[in-house]
Motif scaffolding. Structure first.
Motif, short mmCIF file in Angstrom:
data_model
loop_
_atom_site.label_atom_id
_atom_site.label_comp_id
_atom_site.label_asym_id
_atom_site.label_seq_id
_atom_site.Cartn_x
_atom_site.Cartn_y
_atom_site.Cartn_z
N UNK B 63 -46.80 34.14 62.08
CA UNK B 63 -45.95 32.90 60.53
C UNK B 63 -45.54 32.56 61.68
N UNK B 64 -44.98 30.68 61.83
CA UNK B 64 -44.07 30.39 62.07
C UNK B 64 -44.01 29.11 61.20
N UNK B 65 -42.86 29.61 60.84
CA UNK B 65 -42.19 28.30 59.59
C UNK B 65 -42.06 26.91 60.67
N UNK B 66 -42.98 26.59 59.39
CA UNK B 66 -43.23 25.13 58.90
C UNK B 66 -44.85 24.98 59.97
N UNK B 67 -45.27 25.55 60.04
CA UNK B 67 -46.81 25.40 60.44
C UNK B 67 -47.84 26.20 59.14
N UNK B 69 -50.65 27.42 58.60
CA UNK B 69 -51.48 28.46 58.76
C UNK B 69 -50.99 29.47 60.03
N UNK B 70 -50.86 30.44 60.12
CA UNK B 70 -50.50 31.42 61.39
C UNK B 70 -51.50 30.88 62.43
N UNK B 71 -50.39 31.46 62.82
CA UNK B 71 -50.99 31.19 64.76
C UNK B 71 -51.46 31.93 65.48
N UNK B 72 -51.74 31.95 66.43
CA UNK B 72 -52.44 33.20 67.20
C UNK B 72 -51.13 32.91 68.45
N UNK B 73 -50.11 34.12 68.93
CA UNK B 73 -48.89 34.11 69.47
C UNK B 73 -49.37 34.01 70.74
N UNK B 88 -43.89 39.83 58.67
CA UNK B 88 -43.99 39.53 56.67
C UNK B 88 -44.92 40.35 56.80
N UNK B 89 -45.10 40.31 54.79
CA UNK B 89 -46.38 40.53 54.27
C UNK B 89 -47.33 40.20 54.70
N UNK B 90 -47.52 38.75 54.70
CA UNK B 90 -48.28 38.30 54.84
C UNK B 90 -49.14 39.36 56.69
N UNK B 91 -48.24 38.17 57.70
CA UNK B 91 -48.83 39.10 58.81
C UNK B 91 -49.79 41.19 59.13
N UNK B 92 -48.49 41.52 58.15
CA UNK B 92 -48.92 42.52 58.14
C UNK B 92 -51.02 43.03 57.30
N UNK B 93 -50.79 41.95 56.23
CA UNK B 93 -52.29 41.44 55.67
C UNK B 93 -53.10 41.44 56.59
#
Lengths: 210, 643
Positions: B63-67, B69-73, B88-93
């Motif tokens: 998760x990147x702030x102000x993006x 959607x989730x982004x590929x690192x 975060x719970x979002x990334x874990x999910x």
């Protein structure tokens, strides 16, 4: 005084009439509890295929490192076990084993369990490393030994690469003596499966209820 | 969290915060690498440090702030003030969901999979995955198992997670494009183009780039579990390129070679010739016991001390009856630097002969200029000239470095004929400030001509691909008739390898001292036979039985390269350590001790400390370039040091 005599004799006579407690070991052996952890047994499926797939998880779980497994690839036409992989060698150093049962816990196919046999004394230390031929359940269709009978791992000190005649190794001296005098206790190719004096066991029922 | 880091002056770095930890990283850094720098682990499958990002596996989503959607690192470049969250719970999910999908049709046959124990899918499922799957195990889509792609590689299509690493390896690293993706959707399969077997000579890297057990080595099939293997850091003994590798052994046998990433040398890619050469080091065909077999008298096996004494007696007899120059000494390009250093000292200082070599041909006019170009410096050259096919045949991993220079760095690589006309090469070359000339050691003279011609255009650096794992070390340490250690000129009159053999066959040289397995010597064929028969005494320290060992009058078992400690030098002069990965097959002292004992028997003083470490210390004292190189550095020979 008569009373005491009668009381004493009554005890003596009762004891005389009881069945003796003594078991004529080793000719007779008392049955062990179903979950007794004695010498290991490698099981087969009902069709005779070995349950062991040579994954070595038992060896990984073993806290003392007494299990040696060397896997190989199954010939699809004449498989030893279901799937691609089987154990070409399976050896347990019973001197080092602590009979904890972790191997049975780790086994993904329930191939190894600890059996009822507890009379494991041997006259020669080398014989306490048991090979797959000795550990495997007997099966009528599998009269031939699968894999070499002499141990290589888990405490056995001979390796394929070692000098065949280093001149000093006690192990080699043993083997040389064996060639000359014959080995009375060495496993013979036909002498396989569970030894005759061990009762063949089925999976203990208590396992499922656990 | 996520407060904006304070702005700083532009120094090419940007400030990012990952999970609340602030860091400053160079512009252009990927989020993945920035996190790794902070010790934050982000699971990856498709990303590979040596390849370009594709972001297909979606495992590294953060998760990147102000993006929105989730982004590929693995494919997102850091920006100033970026705030990344990986815990975060979002990334874990997301991770749990991805792993559940990846395992949807995965056969879960870890107990029989060769990758089990070192598998990223296993590890990440354990670390980040859900403990249960919502999909029934009985409804998996099955594909082919154990599809042989070549004699080396086996493909299990069920285990594949479609990360594309193998496809990209062929696209980006070797350029051979042998593996493709077929079909679409759930039926997507990795396979070879047109179902043809793989022909590349770098296939062995595929199982290493594969993050799961889809691509496996056929030679390692069900051989061992990773936790059974004893890992020793070593150097590939097949050629003088000096690729770093891990020697994985079990039950005192080498079971595989695995790459050990050294970006300065092999850049983690090994060639198949090297990678699959390990079975020969497990060979039981070895010289096991010292033997004394006088020309007149009874041959017998002896203790090693007796054999060394007999060798010293034979050498002394030849020195007394004739002269020290009636002795020829042959080292080997497969010995360690320590052994070669002792051998040349034994030959020149103790025996007093000038006839010492490690190969047959002569190396007239050898200078340090031959080895000025480093392997990693290939990428820095504007243009590269490769003379003939021999350099790349001799050191195959060189091809990958040239490919990288050409396709990633945009350098010009000219592959010209072995005897290309120097004027023509200069003409074909555009403007260049730094040119690399790469030649085989059999083509040295021509490489000098080409380099001289090119020198008019700009700086020229040469690389000479030597033969034998320590061919370079043998030259550096003066196991040549014409140079002393450090390329100092030796007193004239020494015979080279072929001349030594010819003189022995003619009866002018009476004793031969031969160490190590010497492939060059065996190429001499019939001349070697005559020399071995004619010489009065042949003292041999050898590992393998063969022509030389059977002709020996004194035979002492040697230790193979994976049974001893020492250093070897690769073509660019990198001094790298070899360590014992196997117990020695012969119960004799190490080769350095044997050589030192022989010197002591001949009356030399000061040879007491003869373990490889002490010899290495003496070597560093005697050869300053090796002291500076240390272990893993390059021995650089500048003109002033040589003079």
């Amino acid at each position: 005084m008569i009373k005491e005599l009668v009381l004493g004799l009554r005890f003596t006579i009762t004891q005389m009439l009881r069945k003796p407690l003594t078991v004529q070991y080793p000719e007779e052996q008392k049955p062990v509890f179903p979950r007794h952890r004695g010498r290991h047994i490698l099981h087969r499926y009902d069709n005779g295929l070995e349950r062991c797939i040579g994954c070595e998880l038992c060896a990984a779980a073993c806290p003392v490192g007494c299990i040696y497994v060397l896997a190989a690839e199954n010939d699809p036409k004449n498989p030893v076990s279901p799937g691609e992989r089987y154990a070409e060698r399976y050896e347990i150093n019973l001197m080092r084993c602590i009979y904890c049962g972790y191997c049975a816990e780790a086994c993904p196919t329930e191939a190894i369990t600890l059996g009822p046999q507890y009379d494991l004394a041997e006259y020669r230390r080398e014989r306490t490393v048991v090979t797959k031929a000795e550990l495997l359940e007997s099966w009528p269709r599998f009269a031939q030994a699968r894999g070499p009978a002499s141990p290589v791992g888990a405490g056995a000190d001979s390796t394929a690469r070692a000098d065949p005649d280093p001149g000093i190794s006690p192990r080699v001296a043993w083997d040389a003596a064996e060639t000359v005098h014959g080995a009375p206790e060495a496993p013979q190719p036909g002498d396989l499966g569970v030894p005759t004096h061990v009762p063949t066991v089925t999976e203990p029922e208590s396992r499922d209820r656990r | 969290m996520a407060q904006k880091p304070p702005t700083q002056p532009d120094d090419g770095h940007v400030a990012v915060s990952i999970d609340g930890h602030e860091t400053r990283v160079p512009k252009g850094t990927l989020v993945l690498d920035a996190a790794a720098g902070l010790g934050i682990h982000i699971p990856i499958y498709c990303a590979h440090p040596k390849m370009e990002p594709v972001a297909v596996c979606r495992m590294c989503l953060v998760h990147i702030e102000r993006f929105p959607k989730p982004q590929p690192a693995c494919a997102t470049v850091v920006a100033d003030g970026m705030a990344v969250t990986t815990d975060s719970a979002e990334v874990t999910k997301i991770r749990e969901g991805m792993l559940e999908f990846l395992l949807l049709n995965h056969p879960l046959d870890c107990p029989v999979c060769d990758r089990g124990g070192e598998c990223d899918l296993q590890d990440f499922t354990f670390r980040y995955g859900p403990s249960v799957s919502r999909f029934p195990i009985t409804e998996k889509v099955h594909f082919n198992k154990a599809v042989p792609l070549s004699e080396h590689i086996e493909l299990d299509q069920e285990r594949c997670i479609l990360c594309w690493r193998c496809v990209r390896y062929y696209d980006e690293i070797t350029g051979e494009k042998e593996i493709v993706l077929e079909q679409r959707g759930v039926q997507t399969l990795v396979t070879t183009f047109n179902e043809q077997p793989l022909r590349s000579s770098f296939q062995g890297n595929l199982p290493e780039v594969c993050p799961v057990g889809a691509l496996t080595h056929r030679q390692y099939r069900f051989v061992s579990r990773p936790w059974d293997l004893q890992r020793t850091a070593g150097v590939c003994p097949e050629c003088s390129y000096g690729c770093n590798l891990n020697v994985d052994s079990r039950d005192f046998e080498i079971r595989r070679f695995a790459s050990r990433d050294n970006p300065l040398v092999e850049d983690m890619w090994l060639c198949d010739r090297g990678r699959y050469s390990f079975p020969k080091w497990n060979s039981t065909e070895r010289v096991r016991r010292p033997a004394v077999r006088p020309r007149a008298g009874r041959a017998r096996d002896t203790a090693v001390g007796e054999a060394i004494a007999a060798a010293a007696n034979e050498l002394r007899a030849v020195i007394d009856a004739h002269s020290p120059s009636a002795i020829g000494v042959m080292g080997s390009a497969e010995s360690t630097n320590e052994e070669l250093f002792l051998l040349q000292r034994l030959a020149r200082d103790v025996i007093g002969t000038r006839n010492i070599d490690h190969q047959l041909g002569s190396f007239d006019g050898i200078t340090s200029e031959e080895h000025a170009l480093g392997i990693a410096e290939i990428e820095e050259c504007d243009a590269l000239v490769v003379l003939g096919v021999e350099p790349e045949e001799e050191a195959p991993v060189l091809t990958l470095r040239l490919f990288k220079a050409q396709h990633k760095r945009g350098r010009r690589v000219h592959r010209v004929a072995r005897d290309a006309d120097p004027a023509g090469v200069v003409k074909a070359m555009g403007a260049t400030t730094l040119t690399g000339v790469i030649a085989d050691e059999t083509n040295r003279e021509h490489a000098v001509l080409v380099a001289t011609a090119l020198a008019r255009k700009g700086a020229v650096r040469r690389m000479t691909v030597t033969r034998g794992v320590n061919g370079r070390g043998a030259k550096d340490l003066g196991v040549l008739p014409n140079v002393l250690p450090g390329y100092r000129a030796a007193p004239p009159g020494g015979k080279n390898g072929r001349e030594i053999l010819e003189a022995a066959a003619a009866g002018a040289i009476h004793a031969l001292l031969i160490t190590g397995p010497n492939a060059a010597l065996e190429r001499a064929g019939e001349l070697l036979d005559r020399a071995l028969q004619r010489a009065e005494s042949v003292i041999v320290v050898e590992t393998r039985p063969g022509k030389v060992a059977s002709a020996a009058t004194v035979l002492i078992p040697g230790h193979a390269i994976f049974e001893k400690l020492g250093t070897v030098t690769n073509i660019e002069g990198r001094v790298q350590r070899v360590r014992p990965a196997l117990p020695p097959a012969a119960q004799t002292p190490s080769d350095t001790r044997v050589l030192a004992a022989l010197a002591a028997e001949l009356g030399a003083k000061g040879w007491e400390r003869s373990d490889p470490m002490s010899v290495n210390r003496a070597l560093r004292e005697a050869v300053p370039a090796y002291a500076e190189a240390g272990s893993g550095g390059r021995a650089l020979w500048t003109a002033e040091r040589v003079a």
